[in-house]
Design a protein around this motif. Structure first.
Motif, PDB file in Angstrom:
ATOM      1  N   LYS A  59       0.824  -1.217   0.000  1.00 40.17           N
ATOM      2  CA  LYS A  59       0.000   0.000   0.000  1.00 40.17           C
ATOM      3  C   LYS A  59       0.860   1.269   0.000  1.00 40.17           C
ATOM      4  O   LYS A  59       0.503   2.278  -0.588  1.00 40.17           O
ATOM      5  CB  LYS A  59      -0.929  -0.018   1.231  1.00 40.17           C
ATOM      6  N   THR A  60       2.031   1.179   0.652  1.00 39.82           N
ATOM      7  CA  THR A  60       2.873   2.372   0.759  1.00 39.82           C
ATOM      8  C   THR A  60       3.284   2.916  -0.611  1.00 39.82           C
ATOM      9  O   THR A  60       3.351   4.132  -0.792  1.00 39.82           O
ATOM     10  CB  THR A  60       4.156   2.065   1.562  1.00 39.82           C
ATOM     11  N   LEU A  61       3.560   2.006  -1.539  1.00 41.02           N
ATOM     12  CA  LEU A  61       4.043   2.463  -2.847  1.00 41.02           C
ATOM     13  C   LEU A  61       3.000   3.356  -3.531  1.00 41.02           C
ATOM     14  O   LEU A  61       3.342   4.358  -4.164  1.00 41.02           O
ATOM     15  CB  LEU A  61       4.387   1.248  -3.725  1.00 41.02           C
ATOM     16  N   GLU A  75      10.105   4.689  10.392  1.00 45.58           N
ATOM     17  CA  GLU A  75      10.393   3.763   9.279  1.00 45.58           C
ATOM     18  C   GLU A  75      10.008   4.404   7.939  1.00 45.58           C
ATOM     19  O   GLU A  75      10.753   4.338   6.956  1.00 45.58           O
ATOM     20  CB  GLU A  75       9.631   2.440   9.456  1.00 45.58           C
ATOM     21  N   LYS A  76       8.854   5.042   7.907  1.00 45.01           N
ATOM     22  CA  LYS A  76       8.407   5.656   6.646  1.00 45.01           C
ATOM     23  C   LYS A  76       9.338   6.817   6.255  1.00 45.01           C
ATOM     24  O   LYS A  76       9.634   7.012   5.089  1.00 45.01           O
ATOM     25  CB  LYS A  76       6.964   6.170   6.780  1.00 45.01           C
ATOM     26  N   PHE A  77       9.788   7.554   7.243  1.00 42.57           N
ATOM     27  CA  PHE A  77      10.704   8.655   6.961  1.00 42.57           C
ATOM     28  C   PHE A  77      11.984   8.118   6.305  1.00 42.57           C
ATOM     29  O   PHE A  77      12.444   8.642   5.295  1.00 42.57           O
ATOM     30  CB  PHE A  77      11.034   9.403   8.261  1.00 42.57           C
ATOM     31  N   ALA A 108      -3.551   8.812   5.105  1.00 42.45           N
ATOM     32  CA  ALA A 108      -3.850   8.309   6.451  1.00 42.45           C
ATOM     33  C   ALA A 108      -3.529   6.824   6.465  1.00 42.45           C
ATOM     34  O   ALA A 108      -4.282   6.020   5.933  1.00 42.45           O
ATOM     35  CB  ALA A 108      -5.313   8.562   6.795  1.00 42.45           C
ATOM     36  N   ASP A 109      -2.385   6.508   7.044  1.00 44.33           N
ATOM     37  CA  ASP A 109      -1.961   5.107   7.068  1.00 44.33           C
ATOM     38  C   ASP A 109      -2.645   4.405   8.243  1.00 44.33           C
ATOM     39  O   ASP A 109      -2.869   5.017   9.282  1.00 44.33           O
ATOM     40  CB  ASP A 109      -0.428   5.047   7.211  1.00 44.33           C
ATOM     41  N   GLU A 110      -2.930   3.137   8.060  1.00 51.18           N
ATOM     42  CA  GLU A 110      -3.555   2.324   9.125  1.00 51.18           C
ATOM     43  C   GLU A 110      -4.855   2.974   9.616  1.00 51.18           C
ATOM     44  O   GLU A 110      -5.079   3.137  10.806  1.00 51.18           O
ATOM     45  CB  GLU A 110      -2.584   2.172  10.305  1.00 51.18           C
ATOM     46  N   VAL A 111      -5.711   3.308   8.672  1.00 51.02           N
ATOM     47  CA  VAL A 111      -6.898   4.102   9.021  1.00 51.02           C
ATOM     48  C   VAL A 111      -7.903   3.293   9.856  1.00 51.02           C
ATOM     49  O   VAL A 111      -8.749   3.858  10.533  1.00 51.02           O
ATOM     50  CB  VAL A 111      -7.549   4.685   7.739  1.00 51.02           C
ATOM     51  N   PHE A 170       1.718  -2.506  13.694  1.00 52.07           N
ATOM     52  CA  PHE A 170       1.078  -1.859  12.547  1.00 52.07           C
ATOM     53  C   PHE A 170       2.073  -1.352  11.515  1.00 52.07           C
ATOM     54  O   PHE A 170       2.920  -0.516  11.825  1.00 52.07           O
ATOM     55  CB  PHE A 170       0.208  -0.700  13.039  1.00 52.07           C
ATOM     56  N   GLY A 171       1.962  -1.882  10.314  1.00 51.69           N
ATOM     57  CA  GLY A 171       2.679  -1.300   9.179  1.00 51.69           C
ATOM     58  C   GLY A 171       4.164  -1.567   9.074  1.00 51.69           C
ATOM     59  O   GLY A 171       4.743  -1.343   8.021  1.00 51.69           O
ATOM     60  N   MET A 172       4.813  -2.026  10.128  1.00 56.25           N
ATOM     61  CA  MET A 172       6.271  -2.148  10.104  1.00 56.25           C
ATOM     62  C   MET A 172       6.741  -3.254   9.151  1.00 56.25           C
ATOM     63  O   MET A 172       6.126  -4.304   9.066  1.00 56.25           O
ATOM     64  CB  MET A 172       6.819  -2.456  11.501  1.00 56.25           C
TER      65      MET A 172
HETATM   66 MG   LIG Z   1       1.564  -0.149   5.455  1.00 56.86          MG
END
Ligand SMILES: [Mg+2]
Ligand SMILES: Nc1ncnc2c1ncn2[C@@H]1O[C@H](COP(=O)(O)OP(=O)(O)OP(=O)(O)O)[C@@H](O)[C@H]1O
Length: 743
Positions: free
Chosen positions: A52-54, A83-85, A150-153, A350-352
């Protein structure tokens, strides 16, 4: 769909192709087809690790490189934001049409600042709470945001974080009606409802790039969802330990989720005893070096010392009670494969993207005071499970729950492994949570009439799910309270915030905490001491759960309360009339006493043992203490309670470092905290002048002061380190660990 075919700038395509990605994953393709790159609002709900991040990255770059826009990326947790940064850094070499490079910023701390410096960034990564506080400060650059991710909404469903997220999204949409909203989410029961709220299209997929085998372990056998089974060796009586060990023995890494900080650290200890035996001599040597880094990263505390000891065994724990520097080291070591087993609270759920071949879910229950144990949601379980089998690291993954008997195994299989994630619900309608948001709505100029306030809350997910009428009465009650407490006033027809109200909103504290502090400052106790201030802050709701005294301690704390009665801003409730309030009050006193001991330089070991508190709790008390003392100081200044200011200011600095007053001048140096500060002070270094006279050798002769630190000290005070002197030190001795093991 190939990357080459996408409607994104060529330089982005090149960069992505260079990283080895040539084709879109199916969920990404669907998101593009649904209009993500054409500025359409979209909820992308697809399984963990489905990329999803891409999609978010493409949208951010589209806005920045082609539309002269600005993007904000909301991550629910600090670990994820960081991590996203790091991930986004690879775009920092791309060029905008004006020739400048893409600028990526992150801000997750200090809730009492508008961070105007963030304005120069094109892509800004923040936590939901930080975004909320920035909106309260009405940071100017926020009006320029053209895309919010909005990540992990699905975390809208969380009691604490959810309301912040929905308020932030509602406000951003109010300020920037043309803004694109991209919400990323796990699969959940009511994606359509979230999408309707955000006026968005939605994409739901079940596709995952890497197979994730989910199962339940009972004693020595894992039953998998697909009917298969696998035996494991049982070396100890703890099944989570056995499973982790089996993974390490076959060259994999394990991530173990525990429900509390305490469970995470005690489990890590059990596992470490076993993993240590599996390490080669070379690996042990390498880990000793990493442990030294943990020790040097921050002041020595019991938490950092136990973390360092675990790292030496190839294991670690991770939770929100770790200092930022430690958190980062542990995440990196696990990513590099140096740490084999990591135990964590849900902060990593979440998300990592982590190299866990196996995720072990040790506790499927959570405890809440006054509520007891309850099972976690399927949604949360699926998030934890999804940390295993990430495409970057593994070809397949396993996620295993632990059962104690056959009955429980069936239960876990039916209710987690085979279950569908539930619907999510807004958690906004709680008076305590709404208070700050109602005040901020007026104080930050989002509304200026009672109807305007209702209209704003009419934009929230809550109103979408239930109807704003359902919280109207709570909002009315809060408005009355804020008016009575002089945070709001009426000017002609308009609802306005007083200076006090505005500042309270910016300080990001509960209005009830602010009223408690204000009223106390007006009527000082007969004797104003450090304990007066410390108890005042532990008495506010923002302190969070206080440390209740245990059985034999109750009497002692009650006696101390009596002895210090004259110093207390808020008198104790009558024990016979209200037992519960009295017990709570004793908890406040105990928490204040803990803070007092902290600034008297009582050792952590002693405090933790004496009061039976966890290192993570101590950290929280100190963190909240600093924040509330800052708020108290700001309010005292605003209310012109000048004579108290020096005391509050000094306390604030002392609580931040855990030191007596005499160390204040020397802990200003970087790398010097309570432990090293005390060693230096006792050795005669009381101020900057004393340091100027010291040679590097004088300093390194002291325990816990290595050559790097000694050099740093000299440089900070403007001293000059002679090359010869430095070389001799470096050559002559590798800083020996004697110093550390001394205490
Ligand atoms: Mg994610
Ligand atoms: N098209 C692709 N081809 C190959 N790898 C990809 C592709 N898209 C993403 N990836 C990789 O897949 C991994 C997982 O991606 P990402 O973190 O975006 O998942 P996610 O859907 O956000 O999962 P979660 O729900 O757990 O947050 C990343 O390492 C990423 O680099």
């Amino acid at each position: 769909m190939r990357i080459a075919e996408l409607a994104i700038p060529d330089q982005v395509k090149e960069l992505i192709l260079q990283s080895g990605i040539t084709e879109l994953y199916p969920p990404q393709e669907e998101a593009i087809r649904a209009g993500a790159l054409e500025g359409k609002n979209l909820v992308l709900a697809s399984p963990t690790a489905s990329g999803k991040t891409l999609v978010a990255e493409f949208c951010c770059l589209k806005h920045v490189l082609e539309k002269n826009g600005k993007a904000i990326y909301l991550a629910p947790l600090r670990a994820l934001a960081s991590e996203k940064f790091d991930d986004f850094q690879r775009f920092a070499k791309l060029q905008k049409p004006n020739g400048q490079l893409v600028n990526i910023g992150i801000s997750t701390g200090d809730f009492d600042s508008g961070d105007p410096w963030l304005g120069r960034y094109d892509i800004i990564i923040t936590t939901n709470e930080k975004a909320d506080s920035l909106l309260r400060h009405r940071a100017k650059w926020m009006d320029e945001i053209s895309l919010v991710v909005a990540d992990e909404v699905h975390l809208l469903n969380e009691a604490e974080r959810g309301p912040t997220l929905e308020v932030v999204l509602a406000r951003l949409m109010q300020v920037n009606p043309a803004m694109q909203v991209l919400a990323l989410s796990a699969t959940m029961g009511n994606v359509d409802e979230v999408a309707a709220w955000l006026k968005a299209q939605y994409v739901i997929t079940e596709w995952r790039p890497v197979t994730l085998k989910e199962g339940v372990l009972l004693h020595d056998e894992i039953q998998f969802k697909d009917g298969g089974a696998r035996k494991i060796d049982r070396k100890t009586s703890n099944d989570a330990v056995n499973l982790a060990l089996n993974t390490v023995k076959t060259g994999g890494q394990a991530l173990v989720f525990a429900s509390t900080r305490k469970n995470a650290s005690s489990l890590a200890r059990k596992i470490a005893d076993q993993t240590y035996k599996e390490l080669s001599k070379l690996a042990k040597k390498g880990l000793e070096h990493e442990a030294a880094k943990v020790r040097a990263a921050d002041e020595k505390t019991q938490l950092s010392e136990s973390l360092a000891e675990l790292v030496e065994c190839g294991t670690a724990f991770h939770h929100a009670g770790l200092a930022g520097a430690h958190r980062k080291i542990i995440e990196d070591l696990f990513r590099q494969g140096k740490i084999k087993v990591l135990t964590a609270t849900p902060t990593l759920a979440f998300g990592m993207n982590l190299p866990a071949r196996i995720v072990i879910v040790q506790d499927y229950r959570r405890y809440e005071a006054g509520y007891g144990y309850y099972p976690i949601s399927v949604l949360e379980y699926k998030q934890m499970a999804g940390r295993a089998g990430r495409p970057k690291y593994d070809k397949n993954g396993e996620s295993i729950l632990i059962a104690k008997n056959a009955d429980e195994q069936d239960y876990l299989m039916d209710n987690f492994v085979l279950a569908r994630p539930e619907r999510i619900w807004s958690r906004l309608a709680v008076e305590k949570i709404l208070r700050g948001h109602v005040l901020a709505t007026v104080a930050s100029d989002f509304a200026h009439t009672e109807n305007g306030v209702y209209e704003f809350f009419g934009r929230t997910f809550y109103a979408h799910q239930y109807d704003v009428k359902a919280i109207k009465s709570v909002i009315t009650k809060i408005l009355k309270y804020l008016y009575n407490e002089q945070m709001l006033y009426i000017d002609k027809e308009n609802l306005c915030a007083t200076k006090f109200g505005k500042r309270v909103s910016e300080l990001y504290i509960d209005p009830v905490s602010a009223v408690t502090i204000r009223d106390a400052l007006k009527r000082q106790p007969p004797q104003l001491t450090e304990l007066s201030m410390l108890h005042l802050i532990t008495h506010t709701p923002d302190m969070g759960p206080v440390m209740r005294p245990y059985g034999e301690e109750i009497e002692k704390i009650a006696i101390q309360m009596e002895q210090h009665r004259e110093e207390l801003f808020v008198p104790p409730p009558n024990e016979w009339e209200d037992q519960i309030a009295f017990q709570e009050y004793l908890g406040e006193i105990k928490t204040a006493i803990i803070l007092k001991e902290w600034i008297e330089e009582t050792t952590e070991e002693h405090m933790l043992e004496k009061h039976r508190v966890q290192p993570g709790d101590l950290y929280r008390i100190i963190e909240n203490g600093k924040w509330l003392l800052h708020a108290t100081q700001e309010l005292a200044e605003l209310l012109k309670e000048k004579e108290m200011l020096p005391l509050i200011h000094e306390l604030n600095e002392r609580v931040a470092k855990g030191i007596k007053k005499e160390l204040l001048p020397i802990v200003k140096l970087e790398g010097i905290g309570r432990t090293r500060g005390r060693i230096l002070y006792n050795a005669g270094y009381h101020n900057m002048e004393d340091f100027k006279r010291a040679t590097l050798e004088d300093l390194t002769n002291l325990p816990t002061i290595g050559p790097q630190l000694a050099k740093k000290i000299k440089e900070q005070i403007g001293g000059f380190v002679k090359k010869a002197e430095w070389e001799q030190l470096e050559k002559g001795e590798e800083w020996n660990q004697k110093a550390l093991s001394d205490f």
